[in-house]
Write an enzyme that holds these catalytic residues in place. Structure first.
Site, mmCIF file in Angstrom:
data_model
loop_
_atom_site.group_PDB
_atom_site.id
_atom_site.type_symbol
_atom_site.label_atom_id
_atom_site.label_comp_id
_atom_site.label_asym_id
_atom_site.label_seq_id
_atom_site.Cartn_x
_atom_site.Cartn_y
_atom_site.Cartn_z
ATOM 1 N N ASP B 93 -58.344 70.447 -49.423
ATOM 2 C CA ASP B 93 -58.216 69.124 -50.012
ATOM 3 C C ASP B 93 -57.959 68.154 -48.868
ATOM 4 O OD1 ASP B 93 -57.974 67.056 -51.693
ATOM 5 O OD2 ASP B 93 -56.134 67.734 -52.676
ATOM 6 N N SER B 94 -58.433 66.927 -49.007
ATOM 7 C CA SER B 94 -58.314 65.962 -47.911
ATOM 8 C C SER B 94 -56.869 65.559 -47.664
ATOM 9 C CB SER B 94 -59.136 64.723 -48.216
ATOM 10 O OG SER B 94 -58.652 64.082 -49.381
ATOM 11 N N GLY B 95 -56.029 65.762 -48.651
ATOM 12 C CA GLY B 95 -54.633 65.378 -48.479
ATOM 13 C C GLY B 95 -54.329 64.003 -49.049
ATOM 14 N N GLY B 96 -55.380 63.309 -49.511
ATOM 15 C CA GLY B 96 -55.180 61.980 -50.084
ATOM 16 C C GLY B 96 -54.105 61.991 -51.154
ATOM 17 N N PHE B 97 -54.254 62.892 -52.114
ATOM 18 C CA PHE B 97 -53.312 62.969 -53.223
ATOM 19 C C PHE B 97 -51.874 63.130 -52.721
ATOM 20 C CE2 PHE B 97 -50.866 65.430 -56.326
ATOM 21 C CZ PHE B 97 -51.024 64.648 -57.460
ATOM 22 N N GLY B 218 -58.846 61.645 -59.289
ATOM 23 C CA GLY B 218 -58.024 60.693 -60.039
ATOM 24 C C GLY B 218 -58.065 60.887 -61.537
ATOM 25 N N ASP B 268 -59.816 73.462 -59.707
ATOM 26 C CA ASP B 268 -58.610 74.002 -59.071
ATOM 27 C C ASP B 268 -57.430 73.459 -59.850
ATOM 28 O OD1 ASP B 268 -58.666 71.165 -57.736
ATOM 29 O OD2 ASP B 268 -56.694 71.983 -57.269
ATOM 30 N N CYS B 306 -55.439 92.124 -72.503
ATOM 31 C CA CYS B 306 -55.576 91.836 -71.071
ATOM 32 C C CYS B 306 -55.563 93.120 -70.243
ATOM 33 C CB CYS B 306 -54.451 90.904 -70.630
ATOM 34 S SG CYS B 306 -54.494 90.487 -68.886
ATOM 35 N N CYS B 308 -54.984 93.210 -66.906
ATOM 36 C CA CYS B 308 -54.339 93.008 -65.601
ATOM 37 C C CYS B 308 -53.263 94.058 -65.363
ATOM 38 C CB CYS B 308 -53.767 91.597 -65.481
ATOM 39 S SG CYS B 308 -52.134 91.380 -66.219
ATOM 40 N N CYS B 311 -50.090 93.539 -67.542
ATOM 41 C CA CYS B 311 -50.223 93.914 -68.955
ATOM 42 C C CYS B 311 -50.463 95.409 -69.139
ATOM 43 C CB CYS B 311 -51.341 93.108 -69.609
ATOM 44 S SG CYS B 311 -50.872 91.381 -69.852
ATOM 45 N N HIS B 337 -50.582 88.107 -63.809
ATOM 46 C CA HIS B 337 -51.142 87.951 -65.156
ATOM 47 C C HIS B 337 -51.866 86.614 -65.331
ATOM 48 C CE1 HIS B 337 -51.943 87.898 -69.362
ATOM 49 N NE2 HIS B 337 -51.383 86.700 -69.402
#
Lengths: 372, 372
Positions: B93-97, B218, B268, B306, B308, B311, B337
């Site tokens: 991620d660009s890091g803007g957030f 955004g 994501d 499930c 996994c 589980c 899980h």
């Protein structure tokens, strides 16, 4: 009568031996190390990771589990193995140590211990029989008698009383346990600190009750190493060869190696797991404090001689970064390494005793606990 | 010119499609979910556990890694893949957030962003070119342009300026990136919140620069779902079919399913991992708050459907116990899980699109996010 312990090899130069402890949930090859999972989980690992490291058993804490989730829950869930989904041996500590060290108010009486829960102040009374019953309900494989534990140093006078009470409780524990039709193993705990006359008395008293294993308690609390070793050595000569011996709570590798030489078969300690979470890693060259700036650009694994997942995949620089960022992965990867390191040393200990080269192994490993 | 994205199947009733994104570190089959490993590690897992769950890529955060351990360290360690020992694709991620949400003092200027580190107050200036350079140095596979992110709701006036600046920076980012001989993929981020005229302008501006992928930024900040979906739908018709689309930070399964239907290929979100640590588990029947007393004696797995590790091996009662005791294993087992649950849904999404049954899958899964 079923065989509980058999010796498979003995060192020609010392009391070191390999053996098998037969428990309701399978074999423990000794000398063995029990990773500590007080609440029914080793901190920083899943059971599958733990088994992958070669753990043969898990140590749980009766005191903690008795308070939460409580015996009723564990009982209704089919016992501890079923509740925590762990099908290998479980050793449950009697909780004595925790009662004396965590409870804000403890009254030791002849009939048992009265204490307040460290969680909510509830007043609880437990007799040695209660402590046996708790562990019978937990269905742990190896259960420990309630002992009277004193901090170090304690006056010899007080220690004498503690030994006397420990002997009485041990006798009552055994008598109570004998009435139950349980395939669990009940082990007694000797006290007496580093006073050989008291430890001797404690040991002899316990021998009268003929436990299936003997633990040395109340050690590793700051007493001089030489005295610790003297006590183990003398206990070795007093204890029957054919019974497994357990040195409680002692975890420095150098102490373990000395103790194995003095006939100890089983160990437990939070050292590898707690240190992992604190960023202290054990290596074949000494201790490593991973947050140290000198590792910031170090591409090497923690231990170049180590075959664990962490060392096979990650650099010191990355592990330092994870530790500094307080990432959970730091606890996971460090715990994997430290426990692998410990369990691997125990594998080597067993192999070397079997090939009668224990002395050589010990001299290679020892003196490697300095910080590097 | 190498093929960056190919569509492998298209849903006949919607814009849902499957595809392959080709990155320097291999293929990402879409629709895909990127687990968040901001600091280069997914919280609660080792890489090997993460790969075992079927993760195809990891999302890291440029802002965090830029501050600590810093670019020099990562660069000297041979780039991020080498530093963190992860050989699959990485999206940074660009890091803007993070700049806009974590820094206590941010000044947005035409030439870039001036902000103070949330760690020590250091004043930092980053131009869009700097942000490209940072990610080039990280060697991440998919790198994101610096955008101007505003919290929701923001005035339309301010959002208009943000879009304008985002477009300018995107253009400069692309121009700068084009001078580099990099096989990394540079993706642009559109802004404009739920104002279609602004989002449209933002998208059109970015299309001029011809990015290899387009992200919708955004969103997921509290705007009405209907408006969110309208923006995605309209963006779908404006964006070229042959380019992958990434809906940033949105993680509710119902939103994901709606967005896939509107042509989104990549997602994501911290939701599965963060919720796992907070004891909220996703199941095929709805959300489960594991600390709830009603699970204290519940022998069933979290989700009976499930497959996994969690589980397959552990009861709700044990997971509740671990959560209540704040054991690290709780974070590990819950994260296994929740991430498995997410990645498994993405596997099913891809399969259903390929067998032209996406609509049916969606109707089965949706409306299952209530607490059970």
């Amino acid at each position: 009568m079923r065989k509980i312990f058999e010796i498979t090899a003995s060192d020609s130069r010392s009391s070191a031996r390999t053996g098998n402890i037969h428990t309701p949930h399978g074999l423990i090859e000794t000398p063995a190390f029990a990773p500590v999972g007080s609440q029914g989980a080793v901190k920083g690992l899943s059971h599958s990771l733990l088994q992958g490291l070669g753990a043969q058993l898990m140590l749980v804490n009766s005191y903690h589990l008795f308070l939460r989730p409580g015996l009723e829950t564990i009982n209704q869930m089919g016992g501890l193995h079923s509740f925590i989904s762990w099908d290998k041996p479980i050793l449950s500590d009697s909780g004595g140590f925790q009662i004396y060290s965590l409870s804000p108010l403890v009254k030791v009486k002849k009939k048992g211990v009265e204490f307040t829960s460290h969680l909510d102040g509830t007043k609880i009374f437990l007799s040695p029989e209660d402590v046996v019953d708790i562990q019978i309900k937990l269905c742990s494989d190896i259960i420990m008698t309630l002992d009277h534990f004193l901090p170090f140093p304690a006056s010899k006078e007080k220690m004498k009383e503690a030994v006397s009470l420990t002997s009485l409780w041990a006798k009552r524990s055994k008598a109570h346990f004998s009435q139950k039709d349980s395939s669990q193993l009940l082990w007694g705990i000797t006290q007496g600190s580093v006073h050989w006359d008291l430890r001797k008395k404690s040991t002899e008293d316990l021998l009268d009750s003929d436990f299936s294993g003997y633990a040395l308690g109340g050690l590793g609390l700051g007493e001089p190493k030489s005295q610790l070793m003297e006590i183990i050595e003398k206990s070795d000569s007093l204890l029957p060869k054919e019974k497994p011996r357990y040195l409680m709570g002692i975890g420095y590798i150098s102490d373990i190696l000395e103790a194995v030489e003095r006939g100890i078969d089983l160990f437990d300690c939070v050292l590898p797991t707690r240190n992992a979470r604190n960023g202290t890693l054990f290596t074949s060259k000494g201790k490593m404090v991973i947050k140290n700036l000198k590792y910031a650009l170090d591409e090497r694994p923690v231990d170049e001689d180590c075959s664990c997942y962490t060392c096979q995949n990650f650099s010191r620089a990355y592990l330092r970064h994870l530790y500094e960022r307080q990432e959970i992965s730091s606890a996971i990867l460090n715990t994997i390494h430290n426990l692998y390191f410990y369990l691997d040393i125990f594998r080597k200990i067993r192999q070397s005793i079997q090939s009668n080269s224990y002395h050589r192994l010990k001299s290679i490993i020892i003196n490697k606990e300095e910080e590097i």
